[in-house]
Design a protein around this motif. Structure first.
Motif, short mmCIF file in Angstrom:
data_model
loop_
_atom_site.label_atom_id
_atom_site.label_comp_id
_atom_site.label_asym_id
_atom_site.label_seq_id
_atom_site.Cartn_x
_atom_site.Cartn_y
_atom_site.Cartn_z
N GLY A 169 155.08 51.54 63.59
CA GLY A 169 155.49 51.43 64.77
C GLY A 169 154.28 50.81 65.62
O GLY A 169 153.25 50.35 65.11
N ALA A 170 154.35 50.61 66.96
CA ALA A 170 153.57 49.85 67.76
C ALA A 170 152.08 50.44 67.72
O ALA A 170 152.09 51.50 68.02
CB ALA A 170 154.07 49.75 68.98
N CYS A 171 151.12 49.41 67.87
CA CYS A 171 149.74 49.78 68.08
C CYS A 171 149.33 49.96 69.26
O CYS A 171 149.88 49.29 70.15
CB CYS A 171 148.87 49.05 66.94
SG CYS A 171 148.65 47.40 67.62
N ARG A 172 148.15 50.60 69.44
CA ARG A 172 147.37 50.42 70.99
C ARG A 172 146.91 49.35 71.24
O ARG A 172 146.90 48.80 72.46
CB ARG A 172 146.63 51.93 71.05
CG ARG A 172 145.95 51.91 72.47
CD ARG A 172 147.13 52.13 73.63
NE ARG A 172 146.45 52.40 74.81
CZ ARG A 172 146.15 51.58 75.79
NH1 ARG A 172 146.32 50.25 75.26
NH2 ARG A 172 145.35 51.92 77.00
N ALA A 173 146.13 48.87 70.34
CA ALA A 173 145.47 47.50 70.51
C ALA A 173 144.98 47.19 69.04
O ALA A 173 144.99 47.83 67.99
CB ALA A 173 144.19 47.76 71.49
N VAL A 174 144.56 45.95 69.08
CA VAL A 174 144.01 45.46 67.66
C VAL A 174 142.57 44.88 67.75
O VAL A 174 142.22 44.02 68.87
CB VAL A 174 144.85 44.24 67.38
CG1 VAL A 174 144.21 43.50 65.80
CG2 VAL A 174 146.22 44.53 67.23
N GLY A 175 141.54 45.34 66.89
CA GLY A 175 140.32 44.79 66.98
C GLY A 175 140.12 43.80 65.69
O GLY A 175 140.85 44.13 64.63
N ILE A 176 139.45 42.78 65.81
CA ILE A 176 139.22 41.85 64.78
C ILE A 176 137.69 41.38 64.61
O ILE A 176 137.29 41.04 65.62
CB ILE A 176 140.13 40.36 65.23
CG1 ILE A 176 141.52 40.88 65.24
CG2 ILE A 176 139.89 39.45 63.72
CD1 ILE A 176 142.49 39.60 65.30
N GLY A 177 137.32 41.65 63.50
CA GLY A 177 136.07 41.24 63.12
C GLY A 177 135.81 39.83 62.61
O GLY A 177 136.49 39.91 61.16
N VAL A 178 135.25 38.80 63.05
CA VAL A 178 135.55 37.41 62.64
C VAL A 178 134.00 36.96 62.24
O VAL A 178 133.05 37.08 62.90
CB VAL A 178 135.86 36.42 63.73
CG1 VAL A 178 136.35 35.05 63.13
CG2 VAL A 178 137.29 37.08 64.33
N PRO A 179 134.00 36.31 61.02
CA PRO A 179 132.64 35.89 60.63
C PRO A 179 132.31 34.67 61.40
O PRO A 179 133.16 33.87 61.98
CB PRO A 179 132.84 35.57 59.34
CG PRO A 179 134.24 35.29 58.99
CD PRO A 179 134.98 35.83 59.92
N GLY A 180 131.04 34.41 61.72
CA GLY A 180 130.49 33.34 62.64
C GLY A 180 130.15 33.69 64.12
O GLY A 180 130.04 34.91 64.25
N SER B 185 130.92 29.43 58.87
CA SER B 185 130.54 28.58 57.47
C SER B 185 131.60 29.08 56.44
O SER B 185 132.02 28.47 55.41
CB SER B 185 129.25 28.67 57.21
OG SER B 185 128.77 30.26 57.18
N ASN B 186 131.98 30.55 56.66
CA ASN B 186 132.83 31.36 55.64
C ASN B 186 134.21 30.95 55.60
O ASN B 186 134.97 30.84 54.50
CB ASN B 186 132.60 32.58 56.04
CG ASN B 186 131.24 33.27 55.35
OD1 ASN B 186 130.41 32.51 54.77
ND2 ASN B 186 131.00 34.70 55.35
N VAL B 187 134.83 30.52 56.90
CA VAL B 187 136.07 30.33 57.10
C VAL B 187 135.95 28.83 58.07
O VAL B 187 136.31 28.82 59.24
CB VAL B 187 137.02 31.48 57.83
CG1 VAL B 187 138.32 30.88 57.98
CG2 VAL B 187 136.82 32.68 57.18
N PRO B 188 135.97 27.57 57.31
CA PRO B 188 135.68 26.48 57.92
C PRO B 188 136.85 26.34 58.95
O PRO B 188 136.77 25.51 59.91
CB PRO B 188 135.70 25.33 56.65
CG PRO B 188 135.15 26.36 55.51
CD PRO B 188 135.94 27.69 55.79
N ALA B 189 138.10 26.61 58.65
CA ALA B 189 139.39 26.35 59.53
C ALA B 189 139.13 26.99 61.08
O ALA B 189 139.73 26.38 61.79
CB ALA B 189 140.44 27.06 59.03
#
Length: 306
Positions: free
Chosen positions: A57-68, A80-84
């Motif tokens: 079902g629907a989430c309240r919010a999304v958190g994303i941890g991104v390298p860099g 540097s870990n995900v060059p794209a």
């Protein structure tokens, strides 16, 4: 009960977890990280969230941890870990793709945040979560809240410079770093840094785990490599004590599994502090590899208005 999604972006895998308000992980899914095609990366994140919502079902919010790191003025990413991701406005593009409340953070910060809430640092006034994996970095929490800093890069101790006196004492080369600086701490104290030290001494172990195994078996070169690594790491952590004075340091990443570090690091840190300074507890993580995604879910919960 509300559901919060946390996504941890790594150099090889992307992990999504779903947590309730109690932060218990009720769902987990991993996919390979598209490291070179940015459009594929954005599409993969969207499909990962959609697949989870189809089950939960629907989430309240999304958190994303991104390298860099993110350049505050332009919003563009450097990784540097995900060059794209380098040069892209990752937050804007993911918000457009997901069409859901989204909170973007650093993956290392999310690790520290997770350990501050129900993890190894539960009950401590402040914690530094120090990652020792492919690279070296971390995050700093006070009273359960992340301290990002003016540029949002608080915790990037891996890009402090190793003193020339230490490099000369161990006859180590001055190494370039992907960040553009030279002699950065992470080039020597990360898992790959330990392997480099071993190779410099004439060893040929392929990774940190193999070096520890050789040392446990009595190999003199491996033991010497670990001694050098421990002293350099002790110097770096002494800098953390002097700059931030955390009440506890929690280790993450592959080297957090090296049990001897917890016994040997306090003396190595103390050797680089002036008299009378106490070394804070050095603890293993509670959540391990799941900490980053769980911390991202917590980031979303903390920053979403009621």
């Amino acid at each position: 009960m509300q559901t919060w999604y946390g996504i941890d972006i790594g150099g090889t895998k992307i992990e999504l977890v779903a947590c309730g308000d109690d932060l218990q992980v009720a769902y987990r899914r991993r996919i390979a990280t598209p490291t070179k095609d940015y459009a594929d990366f954005v599409r993969s994140i969207g499909e990962l969230v959609e697949a989870a919502e189809a089950e939960l079902g629907a989430c309240r919010a999304v958190g994303i941890g991104v390298p860099g790191v993110v350049e505050r003025a332009s919003g563009r990413h450097l990784s540097s870990n995900v060059p794209a991701l380098t040069g892209q406005r990752v937050g804007d593009d993911l918000r457009h793709r997901l069409q859901r409340p989204l909170h973007l953070g650093n993956d290392l910060h999310c690790f520290a945040l997770s350990e501050a809430h129900g993890g190894a640092a539960q009950g401590y006034a402040s914690v530094f979560g120090a990652i020792l994996g492919t690279g070296a970095g971390g995050g700093y929490c006070v009273e359960g809240r992340l301290i990002g800093g003016f540029n949002g890069i608080a915790g990037e101790w891996g890009h402090w410079t190793v003193p020339a006196t230490l490099l000369m004492a161990y006859q180590l080369p001055l190494l370039d770093c992907a960040c553009g600086l030279r002699g950065c701490m992470e080039r020597y104290v990360s898992g790959s840094g330990l392997a480099l030290i071993h190779h410099h001494l004439g060893g040929d172990a392929i990774d940190a785990g193999a070096i520890v195994e050789l040392a446990d078996g009595g190999d003199a070169t491996a033991r010497h490599a670990l001694d050098i690594h421990r002293d350099l790491l002790g110097h770096g952590f002494a800098g953390l004590v002097l700059a931030l004075d955390p009440h506890v340091i929690v280790l993450g990443g592959g080297l957090s599994k090296v049990e001897r570090l917890y016994d040997e690091l306090p003396a190595a840190i103390s050797a680089h502090l002036f008299n009378g300074m106490r070394v804070p507890p050095i603890l293993p993580p509670v959540f391990g590899d799941a900490g980053g995604a769980r911390g991202a879910a917590l980031l979303a919960r903390q920053n979403t208005p009621s």
